[in-house]
Design a protein around this motif. Structure first.
Motif, short mmCIF file in Angstrom:
data_model
loop_
_atom_site.label_atom_id
_atom_site.label_comp_id
_atom_site.label_asym_id
_atom_site.label_seq_id
_atom_site.Cartn_x
_atom_site.Cartn_y
_atom_site.Cartn_z
N PHE A 188 0.81 -1.22 0.00
CA PHE A 188 0.00 0.00 0.00
C PHE A 188 0.85 1.27 0.00
O PHE A 188 0.48 2.26 0.60
CB PHE A 188 -0.98 0.00 1.18
CG PHE A 188 -1.83 -1.24 1.26
CD1 PHE A 188 -2.72 -1.55 0.25
CD2 PHE A 188 -1.69 -2.11 2.32
CE1 PHE A 188 -3.49 -2.70 0.31
CE2 PHE A 188 -2.46 -3.27 2.40
CZ PHE A 188 -3.35 -3.57 1.38
N VAL A 189 1.98 1.24 -0.70
CA VAL A 189 2.83 2.43 -0.76
C VAL A 189 3.13 2.87 -2.20
O VAL A 189 3.24 4.06 -2.46
CB VAL A 189 4.14 2.23 0.05
CG1 VAL A 189 5.06 1.24 -0.62
CG2 VAL A 189 4.84 3.54 0.28
N VAL A 190 3.21 1.94 -3.12
CA VAL A 190 3.60 2.28 -4.50
C VAL A 190 2.66 3.31 -5.10
O VAL A 190 3.11 4.26 -5.75
CB VAL A 190 3.67 1.01 -5.38
CG1 VAL A 190 3.92 1.36 -6.83
CG2 VAL A 190 4.75 0.07 -4.87
N GLY A 191 1.38 3.18 -4.88
CA GLY A 191 0.39 4.10 -5.44
C GLY A 191 0.47 5.50 -4.85
O GLY A 191 -0.14 6.43 -5.37
N MET A 192 1.21 5.66 -3.76
CA MET A 192 1.34 6.97 -3.12
C MET A 192 2.54 7.75 -3.64
O MET A 192 2.69 8.93 -3.34
CB MET A 192 1.47 6.79 -1.61
CG MET A 192 0.25 6.17 -0.97
SD MET A 192 0.53 5.75 0.75
CE MET A 192 1.04 7.30 1.43
N LEU A 193 3.42 7.09 -4.37
CA LEU A 193 4.65 7.72 -4.81
C LEU A 193 4.44 8.53 -6.08
O LEU A 193 3.68 8.14 -6.96
CB LEU A 193 5.72 6.66 -5.03
CG LEU A 193 6.05 5.82 -3.80
CD1 LEU A 193 7.03 4.71 -4.16
CD2 LEU A 193 6.59 6.68 -2.68
N ASP A 194 5.15 9.64 -6.19
CA ASP A 194 5.02 10.49 -7.37
C ASP A 194 5.63 9.85 -8.62
O ASP A 194 5.18 10.11 -9.72
CB ASP A 194 5.61 11.87 -7.13
CG ASP A 194 7.06 11.84 -6.64
OD1 ASP A 194 7.57 10.74 -6.35
OD2 ASP A 194 7.66 12.92 -6.53
N ALA A 195 6.63 9.00 -8.46
CA ALA A 195 7.26 8.31 -9.59
C ALA A 195 7.45 6.84 -9.20
O ALA A 195 8.56 6.40 -8.91
CB ALA A 195 8.58 8.95 -9.94
N PRO A 196 6.36 6.07 -9.18
CA PRO A 196 6.44 4.70 -8.69
C PRO A 196 7.41 3.82 -9.46
O PRO A 196 8.14 3.03 -8.86
CB PRO A 196 5.01 4.18 -8.78
CG PRO A 196 4.26 5.16 -9.59
CD PRO A 196 5.01 6.44 -9.59
N ALA A 197 7.47 3.95 -10.77
CA ALA A 197 8.37 3.09 -11.55
C ALA A 197 9.82 3.34 -11.18
O ALA A 197 10.62 2.39 -11.04
CB ALA A 197 8.16 3.31 -13.04
N SER A 198 10.18 4.58 -10.96
CA SER A 198 11.54 4.91 -10.57
C SER A 198 11.87 4.32 -9.20
O SER A 198 12.97 3.78 -8.99
CB SER A 198 11.70 6.43 -10.54
OG SER A 198 12.98 6.78 -10.07
N ALA A 199 10.95 4.40 -8.26
CA ALA A 199 11.17 3.82 -6.93
C ALA A 199 11.36 2.32 -7.02
O ALA A 199 12.27 1.75 -6.41
CB ALA A 199 10.02 4.17 -6.00
N VAL A 200 10.50 1.65 -7.77
CA VAL A 200 10.61 0.20 -7.90
C VAL A 200 11.93 -0.19 -8.56
O VAL A 200 12.57 -1.17 -8.15
CB VAL A 200 9.38 -0.38 -8.66
CG1 VAL A 200 9.57 -1.85 -8.97
CG2 VAL A 200 8.11 -0.17 -7.83
N GLU A 201 12.38 0.58 -9.53
CA GLU A 201 13.70 0.31 -10.13
C GLU A 201 14.81 0.43 -9.10
O GLU A 201 15.74 -0.38 -9.06
CB GLU A 201 13.96 1.28 -11.30
CG GLU A 201 13.15 0.96 -12.53
CD GLU A 201 13.32 2.02 -13.62
OE1 GLU A 201 14.20 2.91 -13.48
OE2 GLU A 201 12.58 1.96 -14.61
N THR A 202 14.70 1.43 -8.22
CA THR A 202 15.69 1.61 -7.15
C THR A 202 15.69 0.39 -6.23
O THR A 202 16.74 -0.11 -5.82
CB THR A 202 15.38 2.89 -6.35
OG1 THR A 202 15.49 4.02 -7.23
CG2 THR A 202 16.31 3.06 -5.17
N TRP A 203 14.49 -0.11 -5.90
CA TRP A 203 14.38 -1.27 -5.02
C TRP A 203 14.97 -2.51 -5.69
O TRP A 203 15.66 -3.30 -5.05
CB TRP A 203 12.94 -1.52 -4.64
CG TRP A 203 12.27 -0.36 -3.97
CD1 TRP A 203 12.88 0.73 -3.39
CD2 TRP A 203 10.88 -0.14 -3.84
NE1 TRP A 203 11.94 1.60 -2.91
CE2 TRP A 203 10.70 1.10 -3.17
CE3 TRP A 203 9.75 -0.84 -4.23
CZ2 TRP A 203 9.44 1.62 -2.86
CZ3 TRP A 203 8.49 -0.34 -3.93
CH2 TRP A 203 8.35 0.89 -3.25
#
Length: 180
Positions: A117-132
């Motif tokens: 329940f956090v990805v949808g709150m991020l301004d750039a979710p794809a970038s965050a997931v790539e970082t992870w």
């Protein structure tokens, strides 16, 4: 007027205890949490980082699955939910929680990454997931859980309820949920 990030931190801090009850005791939500931890499949001895751990609702399961040699790391940007997570985990030497931005986690590596329940709150979710993903070794695992409106015709009436939950659980001043 506070910036959106400060407003969100204040909002989630104010409602941390209520969120914890919903996160741990709502049957559908607790079942989804269990399923995503099972999908991540943490193994004994592994390090798992939870991005946006909130009040730490998933940390007991991650600790149990990682065993005494495993390590759980919970990261969240809001102090109130982290205080609840610290209370929950203070007796566990192999679980730590820290205040951090999930978009820039202060972690070098992990065997698994979990985000509920956090990805949808991020301004750039794809970038965050790539970082992870960059934290993971070959064979590392990532498990994401989020909710979204349904496109199935028979279930579309649920979208009104979903919209109400999103509006009620969003900080003041946040972007309004999409109309449908």
């Amino acid at each position: 007027m506070p910036d959106p990030e400060s407003a969100a931190q204040s909002f989630y801090t104010r409602y941390a205890r209520l969120y914890d009850v919903v996160a741990r005791h709502t049957p559908g939500v607790s079942r989804l949490r269990s399923r995503v931890v099972n999908a991540l499949d943490p193994r004994p001895g592994e390090t798992v980082v939870e991005m946006g751990c909130g009040t730490g609702a998933n940390l007991p399961d991650l600790r149990e699955r990682g065993g005494p040699g495993g390590r759980g790391v919970g990261l969240d940007f809001a102090p109130g939910p982290l205080a609840v997570a610290r209370e929950r985990t203070e007796a566990w030497a192999n679980v730590v929680v820290a205040r951090a931005d999930a978009r820039r986690p202060p972690v070098d590596a992990a065997d698994g990454v979990l985000a509920t329940f956090v990805v949808g709150m991020l301004d750039a979710p794809a970038s965050a997931v790539e970082t992870w993903c960059a934290l993971l070794p070959s064979g590392g695992r990532l498990a994401l859980l989020d909710l979204a409106r349904t496109t199935r015709p028979a279930a579309r009436p649920l979208n009104l309820g979903f919209r109400a939950v999103v509006a009620a659980s969003s900080p003041p001043g946040s972007t309004a949920p999409p109309r449908y």
